[in-house]
Design a protein around this motif. Structure first.
Motif, PDB file in Angstrom:
ATOM      1  N   GLN A   1       0.819  -1.208   0.000  1.00  0.00           N
ATOM      2  CA  GLN A   1       0.000   0.000   0.000  1.00  0.00           C
ATOM      3  C   GLN A   1       0.851   1.255   0.000  1.00  0.00           C
ATOM      4  O   GLN A   1       0.419   2.298  -0.482  1.00  0.00           O
ATOM      5  CB  GLN A   1      -0.922   0.020   1.226  1.00  0.00           C
TER       6      GLN A   1
ATOM      7  N   SER B   1      -0.958  -1.582  -5.754  1.00  0.00           N
ATOM      8  CA  SER B   1      -1.570  -2.331  -4.663  1.00  0.00           C
ATOM      9  C   SER B   1      -1.846  -3.775  -5.085  1.00  0.00           C
ATOM     10  O   SER B   1      -1.745  -4.121  -6.267  1.00  0.00           O
ATOM     11  CB  SER B   1      -2.897  -1.674  -4.272  1.00  0.00           C
ATOM     12  N   GLU B   2      -2.212  -4.583  -4.115  1.00  0.00           N
ATOM     13  CA  GLU B   2      -2.549  -5.978  -4.417  1.00  0.00           C
ATOM     14  C   GLU B   2      -3.719  -6.043  -5.392  1.00  0.00           C
ATOM     15  O   GLU B   2      -3.717  -6.850  -6.318  1.00  0.00           O
ATOM     16  CB  GLU B   2      -2.876  -6.731  -3.122  1.00  0.00           C
ATOM     17  N   ASN B   3      -4.729  -5.176  -5.215  1.00  0.00           N
ATOM     18  CA  ASN B   3      -5.856  -5.165  -6.143  1.00  0.00           C
ATOM     19  C   ASN B   3      -5.416  -4.742  -7.544  1.00  0.00           C
ATOM     20  O   ASN B   3      -5.887  -5.296  -8.539  1.00  0.00           O
ATOM     21  CB  ASN B   3      -6.976  -4.251  -5.644  1.00  0.00           C
TER      22      ASN B   3
ATOM     23  N   ALA C   1      -3.744  -7.692  -9.055  1.00  0.00           N
ATOM     24  CA  ALA C   1      -4.751  -8.692  -9.443  1.00  0.00           C
ATOM     25  C   ALA C   1      -5.475  -8.246 -10.702  1.00  0.00           C
ATOM     26  O   ALA C   1      -5.758  -9.060 -11.591  1.00  0.00           O
ATOM     27  CB  ALA C   1      -5.734  -8.933  -8.299  1.00  0.00           C
ATOM     28  N   ALA C   2      -5.781  -6.966 -10.792  1.00  0.00           N
ATOM     29  CA  ALA C   2      -6.444  -6.444 -11.995  1.00  0.00           C
ATOM     30  C   ALA C   2      -5.548  -6.621 -13.214  1.00  0.00           C
ATOM     31  O   ALA C   2      -6.018  -7.031 -14.283  1.00  0.00           O
ATOM     32  CB  ALA C   2      -6.803  -4.971 -11.804  1.00  0.00           C
TER      33      ALA C   2
ATOM     34  N   LEU D   1     -12.710  -8.643  -8.461  1.00  0.00           N
ATOM     35  CA  LEU D   1     -11.969  -8.268  -7.261  1.00  0.00           C
ATOM     36  C   LEU D   1     -12.877  -8.067  -6.048  1.00  0.00           C
ATOM     37  O   LEU D   1     -12.381  -7.867  -4.941  1.00  0.00           O
ATOM     38  CB  LEU D   1     -11.174  -6.981  -7.509  1.00  0.00           C
TER      39      LEU D   1
ATOM     40  N   VAL E   1     -14.784  -5.459  -5.431  1.00  0.00           N
ATOM     41  CA  VAL E   1     -14.653  -4.081  -4.967  1.00  0.00           C
ATOM     42  C   VAL E   1     -15.611  -3.211  -5.771  1.00  0.00           C
ATOM     43  O   VAL E   1     -16.184  -3.653  -6.770  1.00  0.00           O
ATOM     44  CB  VAL E   1     -13.202  -3.551  -5.100  1.00  0.00           C
TER      45      VAL E   1
ATOM     46  N   SER F   1     -13.740   2.279  -6.928  1.00  0.00           N
ATOM     47  CA  SER F   1     -12.369   1.895  -6.577  1.00  0.00           C
ATOM     48  C   SER F   1     -11.598   1.478  -7.821  1.00  0.00           C
ATOM     49  O   SER F   1     -10.427   1.824  -7.983  1.00  0.00           O
ATOM     50  CB  SER F   1     -12.365   0.735  -5.584  1.00  0.00           C
ATOM     51  N   VAL F   2     -12.260   0.728  -8.688  1.00  0.00           N
ATOM     52  CA  VAL F   2     -11.611   0.258  -9.907  1.00  0.00           C
ATOM     53  C   VAL F   2     -11.293   1.428 -10.829  1.00  0.00           C
ATOM     54  O   VAL F   2     -10.224   1.463 -11.440  1.00  0.00           O
ATOM     55  CB  VAL F   2     -12.474  -0.810 -10.621  1.00  0.00           C
TER      56      VAL F   2
END
Length: 151
Positions: free
Chosen positions: A32, A38-40, A43-44, A67, A69, A73-74
């Motif tokens: 972070q 970030s991890e998200n 992953a994206a 994700l 979320v 956020s995306v």
């Protein structure tokens, strides 16, 4: 005093999973602030690259669903990935309100985006097939418990 061997091995496995969960939490906190996307976002990017490799498109809404979320956020995450030169957008010809997310440079190595996954894959190659299947089944059960918590 004697210990049941099965319980001892079970305790050892459970403690190893707990150490892994703590390490993952520490990694997520570091990512972070210290380690780029970030991890998200990682992953994206994996999802975007996998879809591109399969000749499929992906929308921001599909990324948000994958994700788990919000689309807001995306949107912010995709804006940062776009500003970093990792992705681009293309109009969705079937829906003018929608857009597709594409990797900017398809020569990007997915393992470079997430080197931890690459290292884990290397370790997994050393496992005998039957043991790899057992480990995968065990970890899938652990994941199910984690996913069900506070759901």
């Amino acid at each position: 005093m004697t210990f049941d061997t099965a319980e001892d091995h079970a305790t050892t496995a459970a403690r190893a999973v707990e150490r892994l969960r703590l390490a993952e939490a520490r990694l997520a906190r570091r990512r972070q602030t210290d380690c780029g996307p970030s991890e998200n976002a990682r992953a994206a990017m994996r999802l975007i690259l996998e879809r591109a490799d399969a000749g499929l498109s992906v929308t921001p809404t599909e990324i948000a669903q994958s994700l788990a979320v919000s689309t807001a956020s995306v949107t912010g995450m995709l804006d940062r990935l776009h500003a970093g030169g990792l992705i681009t957008f293309a109009a969705n010809p079937a829906d003018r309100r929608s857009k597709f997310v594409l990797p900017f440079d398809r020569d990007t190595d997915a393992d470079a985006i997430d080197p931890v996954t690459a290292r884990i894959r290397e370790f997994a190659l050393d496992l005998p097939d039957a043991l790899a299947d057992q480990v995968a089944a065990f970890l899938d059960r652990v994941r199910e418990v984690v996913d069900a918590e506070c759901a």
